[in-house]
Design a protein around this motif. Structure first.
Motif, PDB file in Angstrom:
ATOM      1  N   HIS A 817      -5.470  16.453  -5.767  1.00 34.96           N
ATOM      2  CA  HIS A 817      -4.827  15.164  -6.050  1.00 34.96           C
ATOM      3  C   HIS A 817      -4.858  14.191  -4.874  1.00 34.96           C
ATOM      4  O   HIS A 817      -4.008  13.302  -4.789  1.00 34.96           O
ATOM      5  CB  HIS A 817      -3.371  15.397  -6.462  1.00 34.96           C
ATOM      6  N   SER A 818      -5.830  14.330  -3.979  1.00 33.66           N
ATOM      7  CA  SER A 818      -5.857  13.463  -2.802  1.00 33.66           C
ATOM      8  C   SER A 818      -7.166  12.688  -2.716  1.00 33.66           C
ATOM      9  O   SER A 818      -8.110  12.936  -3.456  1.00 33.66           O
ATOM     10  CB  SER A 818      -5.676  14.301  -1.531  1.00 33.66           C
ATOM     11  N   ALA A 834      -2.269   4.732  -4.540  1.00 31.17           N
ATOM     12  CA  ALA A 834      -2.523   6.169  -4.709  1.00 31.17           C
ATOM     13  C   ALA A 834      -2.947   6.488  -6.138  1.00 31.17           C
ATOM     14  O   ALA A 834      -3.874   7.272  -6.361  1.00 31.17           O
ATOM     15  CB  ALA A 834      -1.275   6.961  -4.330  1.00 31.17           C
ATOM     16  N   GLN A 835      -2.281   5.880  -7.107  1.00 38.94           N
ATOM     17  CA  GLN A 835      -2.630   6.122  -8.510  1.00 38.94           C
ATOM     18  C   GLN A 835      -4.036   5.624  -8.821  1.00 38.94           C
ATOM     19  O   GLN A 835      -4.758   6.229  -9.614  1.00 38.94           O
ATOM     20  CB  GLN A 835      -1.622   5.424  -9.429  1.00 38.94           C
ATOM     21  N   HIS A 836      -4.405   4.535  -8.204  1.00 40.02           N
ATOM     22  CA  HIS A 836      -5.716   3.942  -8.474  1.00 40.02           C
ATOM     23  C   HIS A 836      -6.828   4.649  -7.707  1.00 40.02           C
ATOM     24  O   HIS A 836      -7.924   4.883  -8.232  1.00 40.02           O
ATOM     25  CB  HIS A 836      -5.685   2.463  -8.094  1.00 40.02           C
ATOM     26  N   LEU A 837      -6.556   5.023  -6.472  1.00 37.64           N
ATOM     27  CA  LEU A 837      -7.600   5.509  -5.585  1.00 37.64           C
ATOM     28  C   LEU A 837      -7.958   6.969  -5.820  1.00 37.64           C
ATOM     29  O   LEU A 837      -9.140   7.335  -5.795  1.00 37.64           O
ATOM     30  CB  LEU A 837      -7.166   5.312  -4.133  1.00 37.64           C
ATOM     31  N   CYS A 838      -6.961   7.819  -6.075  1.00 39.83           N
ATOM     32  CA  CYS A 838      -7.231   9.263  -6.173  1.00 39.83           C
ATOM     33  C   CYS A 838      -8.178   9.619  -7.325  1.00 39.83           C
ATOM     34  O   CYS A 838      -9.110  10.406  -7.121  1.00 39.83           O
ATOM     35  CB  CYS A 838      -5.913  10.040  -6.275  1.00 39.83           C
ATOM     36  N   THR A 860      -5.805  10.216   3.026  1.00 38.88           N
ATOM     37  CA  THR A 860      -5.181   8.894   3.130  1.00 38.88           C
ATOM     38  C   THR A 860      -4.334   8.546   1.910  1.00 38.88           C
ATOM     39  O   THR A 860      -3.430   7.715   2.002  1.00 38.88           O
ATOM     40  CB  THR A 860      -6.259   7.813   3.302  1.00 38.88           C
ATOM     41  N   ALA A 861      -4.646   9.157   0.765  1.00 38.38           N
ATOM     42  CA  ALA A 861      -3.920   8.854  -0.473  1.00 38.38           C
ATOM     43  C   ALA A 861      -3.579  10.154  -1.187  1.00 38.38           C
ATOM     44  O   ALA A 861      -4.380  11.098  -1.206  1.00 38.38           O
ATOM     45  CB  ALA A 861      -4.744   7.954  -1.386  1.00 38.38           C
ATOM     46  N   LEU A 862      -2.406  10.183  -1.800  1.00 39.75           N
ATOM     47  CA  LEU A 862      -1.945  11.384  -2.496  1.00 39.75           C
ATOM     48  C   LEU A 862      -1.201  10.963  -3.758  1.00 39.75           C
ATOM     49  O   LEU A 862      -0.247  10.194  -3.701  1.00 39.75           O
ATOM     50  CB  LEU A 862      -1.009  12.193  -1.591  1.00 39.75           C
ATOM     51  N   ARG A 882      -1.517   7.126   3.911  1.00 41.70           N
ATOM     52  CA  ARG A 882      -1.144   5.712   3.818  1.00 41.70           C
ATOM     53  C   ARG A 882      -0.517   5.359   2.478  1.00 41.70           C
ATOM     54  O   ARG A 882       0.317   4.448   2.409  1.00 41.70           O
ATOM     55  CB  ARG A 882      -2.382   4.840   4.059  1.00 41.70           C
ATOM     56  N   TRP A 883      -0.935   6.052   1.429  1.00 42.03           N
ATOM     57  CA  TRP A 883      -0.454   5.710   0.089  1.00 42.03           C
ATOM     58  C   TRP A 883      -0.067   6.994  -0.639  1.00 42.03           C
ATOM     59  O   TRP A 883      -0.872   7.920  -0.741  1.00 42.03           O
ATOM     60  CB  TRP A 883      -1.551   4.975  -0.699  1.00 42.03           C
ATOM     61  N   ALA A 884       1.137   7.043  -1.175  1.00 43.32           N
ATOM     62  CA  ALA A 884       1.593   8.264  -1.848  1.00 43.32           C
ATOM     63  C   ALA A 884       2.403   7.911  -3.091  1.00 43.32           C
ATOM     64  O   ALA A 884       3.166   6.932  -3.105  1.00 43.32           O
ATOM     65  CB  ALA A 884       2.437   9.117  -0.902  1.00 43.32           C
ATOM     66  N   SER A 885       2.235   8.724  -4.130  1.00 43.60           N
ATOM     67  CA  SER A 885       2.968   8.532  -5.381  1.00 43.60           C
ATOM     68  C   SER A 885       3.471   9.886  -5.877  1.00 43.60           C
ATOM     69  O   SER A 885       2.688  10.833  -6.014  1.00 43.60           O
ATOM     70  CB  SER A 885       2.070   7.879  -6.439  1.00 43.60           C
ATOM     71  N   PHE A 886       4.796   9.956  -6.129  1.00 46.33           N
ATOM     72  CA  PHE A 886       5.428  11.187  -6.626  1.00 46.33           C
ATOM     73  C   PHE A 886       6.276  10.865  -7.865  1.00 46.33           C
ATOM     74  O   PHE A 886       7.366  11.413  -8.038  1.00 46.33           O
ATOM     75  CB  PHE A 886       6.319  11.797  -5.539  1.00 46.33           C
ATOM     76  N   ASN A 887       5.785  10.015  -8.724  1.00 43.14           N
ATOM     77  CA  ASN A 887       6.542   9.611  -9.905  1.00 43.14           C
ATOM     78  C   ASN A 887       6.716  10.770 -10.890  1.00 43.14           C
ATOM     79  O   ASN A 887       5.919  11.698 -10.942  1.00 43.14           O
ATOM     80  CB  ASN A 887       5.841   8.460 -10.634  1.00 43.14           C
TER      81      ASN A 887
END
Length: 1013
Positions: A817-818, A834-838, A860-862, A882-887
């Motif tokens: 997921h990274s 993060a949602q867009h890049l991963c 860099t993104a998770l 740099r970018w993280a999402s845990f929704n």
């Protein structure tokens, strides 16, 4: 042979080479040119071994040949020569420039060895695939090739600097967005003067869109766009649009939260009466049963009549409980249906808004109201195409239109009008009155495909699929439409009917809740049309002169809402005879179908007409209360027992009818006002304990009871079971009708202290995230055989354990997921980075690949949304994150991020977070979203250190004051709707946060949203 000699002679003559001395002079020639001679072949090239440039123009050559003798060739022109393919270049390994335009090449191949190729012109041919091996390509001309989609075919050409796509059929901004993957692109042409424009060039904001997504571009079409002012103007325009649509999306989500709250309040009101009745009935049932078990003074076995009365009363109470519980299930089902419908409508609204944003306004979905003439026309059209007789068997009396959306798609309308004008320009069509050939027809997505939303959105954006696309999906090659609602609804209703028969309850009651319908209304040019010939496939080749074919529908053909699927029914055909007013159309050309409206409606049943203000379920008490009272008053009528407010040894012995405490194995403390059970653990022999209908808020006193096997703690006020300890033999636990909310924490207690638990009932508690409670419990309590009065299947238990095992952040989840991409994608998307890049640029390593020692430092993104995570762990080595999402997880604390000092965006929506502690070290954080949590205040100490925070969203929490927001002086966007702020004076905290009061304060006044606060 004579022709070949002639060709060679003319070739020498045109280039100043002596034919007689060609063997000597030819070896010194580096450039040859042949123009408009009509030669059929390439000959004599073996005489020119040092040839570097070769130009052939206007010949009749269909194949490239003879170049194996020219290994030094660097530039080749074969133009206007009727070439049908690319071949004969295997030995030309130094080839740098290749011009093959104005030919008939339909496939790009045989260029794998041309690794030095930098310039390729293939304009005015037929295709663009096969460029994946040309990684050194710098200039590419694909003009006038009828290209509709770019896709990812140019992704490998990372060194491309100059690209010409003019004169094609590209109509979508999404296709242009894909060109942002070319990092060195400097010149792009989509409408140069020598070709026609692509349809996308006629759309609004075309240049702005391209310049924003390709910031390194220096020239677009015939304009220089390298200046800083041009770049800034495009950037500013896009940012304003994104902020505007971000606000509208938040508004849609806020409206859903309000609808959910309204439904919840209605549900509580509806549940109140049956809930109280169930409580009374359960109290009576437990009282009767407890007397039978624990009162030896009343020997009912010697009085058969009394025993019969008791058993009859127990049976009657249970029957009433079944009916009342069914009522609860009906109310819960009504709530779920209402929430599902509202959620679907919100998701459609969000998708519509994103579609508008991504198309830069060239697709616009306009919501209609009764004041709009087109809204009324759509409603009248749908009502006029509804036939009551078609739906009579399902007790459907009419339809109710909930929503009408008008579709403004500039690209599709231009395509439709161009196609129509082309057809009308022909003699065949010009003689007809074309307006009579225009129809407004209905389309409903195929429910069997399980992709209804994707299908609808694709049609709104790109139009209907082509014949080729449909056949690739194993569908008919035509577009199926109708002027009758029953015809297009037939598959959907029959699908719903089949689904209902799987879990059939009461069939006719089911049809009170038919799924919300959605139908696309399209303008269709049916053109020259003819009826379908029976037995012929729906193929254009069978009807070469027809634009469409049709079938007049009568009762023989119409199987919609099949009567035979209904219980106790016979097939009776009611409906009009075969008539052109009721037709099913099959259109061959997708460009002749223009989607104009989408209508959302629901069916009105005969029951709805009789009860116009009903929720769809019986919400009147009728005589149920009387029936409950009759059952409660049945013999034997129990006298009220004195309530126990506290316990001591004497009371315990009296209640248990025992002489010493060590003899007590069964203890019934049902129906008292107890809130504590001091020293209950002294009853070491106790096996069966009932404490239902009391005032317990916790179970701290029930611990260290090695023989306890049964515990009934239903109908109390338990908010946690944290105090439960060492109940090694407990097999059955009843926790119904309490106030438990945290499934994960309470289940952890049971897992640790009740290792033998077999049966657990947790129904009717106000669980947070109630939909995940069952999986949470089964994932941790692997010994359970029954949960909530339902047997646990092996497959369900195994799945729950698997889900629980994957709910922790570990090496595997980080790998999957990274992303290691260091550049934030330039995209008109409201997803977090993060949602867009991963998904777009996943990390390069795989689960089986050997990892470098510092692999975590490259992340860099998770994106760990919806992974059932309860704690933020294993993040200490992600120093460059740099970018993280845990929704959409179950996180209760913001922790474990102290090493992620470069974190810029953090999204923690829909968790269980109650405080913002844990963010103070994230000085680079500029975007924070914690919607849908348990926040009650804005932590000033945490916010004070977020010196770069410009965006914050805390909607759908329990915040009562804006105190603390004044510490965030860099804030530009704040979303705080659906909280509990009660005074307008809190707005002054925003004024205090303005570092530059005019600039920041004015922006906040536009962006700050307190709807429904």
């Amino acid at each position: 042979m004579r022709i070949l000699v002639t060709i060679l002679y003319q070739q020498c003559l045109a280039n100043g080479v002596s034919y007689e001395n060609i063997a000597h002079e030819g070896s010194n020639v580096s450039s040859l040119e042949i123009f408009f001679s009509g030669f059929p072949r390439m000959v004599g090239l073996s005489f020119f071994p040092r040839l570097c440039q070769f130009t052939i123009l206007g010949q009749n050559i269909k194949h490239i040949e003879g170049l194996e003798c020219c290994p030094l060739l660097r530039e080749l022109w074969v133009v206007q020569c009727h070439l049908t393919g690319i071949s004969g270049l295997q030995k030309c390994l130094q080839l740098e420039k290749l011009y093959l335009y104005d030919n008939q090449i339909c496939e790009i191949k045989n260029l794998k060895l041309q690794i030095n190729l930098e310039v390729l012109w293939l304009n005015n041919n037929l295709n663009m695939s096969g460029l994946d091996t040309l990684q050194n390509l710098k200039e590419l001309n694909l003009a006038d090739n009828n290209i509709e989609k770019i896709g990812h075919s140019l992704d490998p050409n990372v060194r491309l600097q100059n690209l010409n796509l003019s004169g094609n059929k590209i109509s979508s901004f999404k296709e242009l967005t894909l060109l942002a993957r070319l990092p060195h692109l400097r010149e792009l042409a989509l409408k140069d003067p020598t070709s026609t424009s692509n349809p996308v060039c006629l759309l609004c904001n075309y240049a702005t869109h391209v310049i924003y997504h390709i910031p390194g571009l220096q020239r677009l079409d015939t304009y220089d766009v390298f200046s800083k002012q041009v770049k800034e103007a495009a950037e500013s325009t896009v940012m304003k649009k994104m902020m505007y649509y971000n606000m509208r999306v938040h508004t849609a989500q806020r409206n859903l939260a309000e609808i959910q709250l309204s439904l919840m309040e209605r549900k509580k009101t509806m549940l109140q009466l049956p809930g109280e009745c169930i409580k009374t009935l359960n109290h009576a049932l437990k009282s009767v049963c407890s007397i039978c078990r624990s009162d030896p003074a009343t020997d009912f076995s010697r009085d058969p009549a009394m025993e019969h009365k008791i058993l009859s009363k127990i049976e009657a109470l249970r029957e009433r409980l079944v009916l009342r519980t069914r009522r609860l299930d009906e109310i819960e089902a009504w709530y779920e249906r209402g929430l599902t419908h509202a959620t679907n409508m919100m998701e459609y609204t969000v998708q519509f808004l994103l579609m508008e944003l991504e198309s830069v306004g060239n697709i616009r979905l306009e919501e209609g109201c009764s004041k709009d003439p087109w809204f009324t026309s759509c409603c009248d059209l749908l009502h006029s195409r509804f036939s009551h007789s078609d739906f009579k068997v399902c007790n459907i009396a009419g339809i109710k239109i909930n929503r009408v959306i008008r579709i403004h798609n500039s690209a599709l309308r231009l395509r439709f009008e161009d196609k129509l004008h082309t057809l009308l320009a022909s003699k065949e069509s010009a003689s007809q009155n074309y307006r009579r050939r225009l129809e407004h027809l209905f389309y409903v997505a195929d429910p069997e495909q399980n992709s209804e939303r994707e299908d609808i959105l694709c049609i709104l954006e790109e139009g209907f699929k082509t014949t080729k696309q449909n056949k690739a999906l194993e569908r008919e090659g035509t577009i199926s439409l109708s002027n009758s609602l029953s015809v297009v609804e037939q598959p959907r209703i029959e699908h719903a009917l089949r689904q209902a028969t799987v879990v059939v309850f009461y069939f006719l009651k089911y049809y009170c809740f038919l799924p919300i319908g959605q139908v696309i209304v399209s303008k269709v040019f049916v053109g020259h049309s003819m009826p379908i010939r029976e037995g012929d496939p729906l193929d254009r080749s069978r009807y070469p002169r027809a634009y469409s074919v049709y079938r007049n529908v009568d009762t023989k053909h119409r199987t919609a809402i099949s009567e035979g699927m209904l219980p106790n029914s016979t097939k009776t055909h009611t409906g009009p005879e075969c008539s052109p007013r009721r037709r099913q159309w099959f259109v061959f050309d997708h460009e002749l179908v223009l989607p104009e409206y989408i209508i959302y409606f629901e069916y009105i049943t005969t029951r709805d007409q009789e009860q116009p203000h009903s929720t769809g379920i019986d919400d009147t008490p009728s005589n149920n209360i009387i029936l409950d009272r009759e059952v409660l008053n049945m013999e034997p009528v129990l006298k009220p027992q004195p309530r126990l407010l506290s316990l001591d040894d004497k009371i315990l012995l009296n209640v248990a009818k025992a002489n010493v405490l060590s003899q007590i194995t069964v203890l019934n403390l049902h129906g008292n006002s107890l809130s504590k059970l001091k020293e209950i653990s002294r009853l070491t022999a106790l096996r069966h304990l009932t404490i239902s209908f009391n005032e317990f808020t916790h179970l701290d006193d029930i611990s260290h009871m090695p023989n306890l096997e049964f515990l009934d703690a239903s109908y109390n006020r338990l908010v946690t079971i944290e105090g439960l300890r060492r109940l090694g033999q407990l097999k059955q636990l009843d926790l119904r009708w309490n106030m438990l909310t945290k499934a994960r924490e309470d289940t952890a207690v049971l897992r640790k202290h009740t290792p033998a638990l077999l049966k657990l009932d947790t129904r009717y508690n106000p669980w947070i995230r109630s939909k995940t409670v069952r999986m949470t419990i089964l994932g941790q309590l692997t010994t359970l055989t029954h949960l909530n009065d339902m047997m646990v299947a092996e497959e369900e238990a195994a799945y729950a354990v698997l889900m629980t095992a994957g709910s922790k952040i570990n090496q595997a989840s980080l790998l999957v997921h990274s992303s290691t991409n260091s550049d934030r994608p330039r995209s008109l998307s409201l997803l977090s980075t993060a949602q867009h890049l991963c998904p777009l640029s996943p990390a390069p390593w795989g689960l089986t690949r050997e990892l470098e020692l510092d692999w975590t430092a490259k992340i860099t993104a998770l994106n760990l949304d919806s992974q059932r995570i309860s704690k933020l762990i294993s993040l200490n080595k992600l120093v460059n994150l740099r970018w993280a999402s845990f929704n959409d997880n179950d996180i209760s604390k913001v922790e474990g991020l102290d090493s992620c000092l470069k974190l810029e965006e953090l999204s923690l929506n829909n968790n269980s977070i109650s405080t913002l502690n844990g963010l103070s070290k994230l000085h680079c954080l500029n975007k924070l979203s914690v919607d849908g949590n348990q926040l009650s205040s804005l932590d000033a100490s945490a916010l004070d250190r977020l010196t770069n925070l410009s965006f914050m969203s805390v909607e759908n929490n329990y915040i009562s004051s804006l105190h603390g927001i004044q510490r965030v002086r860099s804030l530009l966007e704040l979303y705080i709707g659906n909280n509990q702020i009660s005074t307008s004076r809190d707005i002054y905290y925003l004024k205090a946060s303005g570092r530059e009061r005019r600039t920041v304060g004015s922006r906040l006044s536009h962006l700050f949203s307190m709807d429904a606060v």
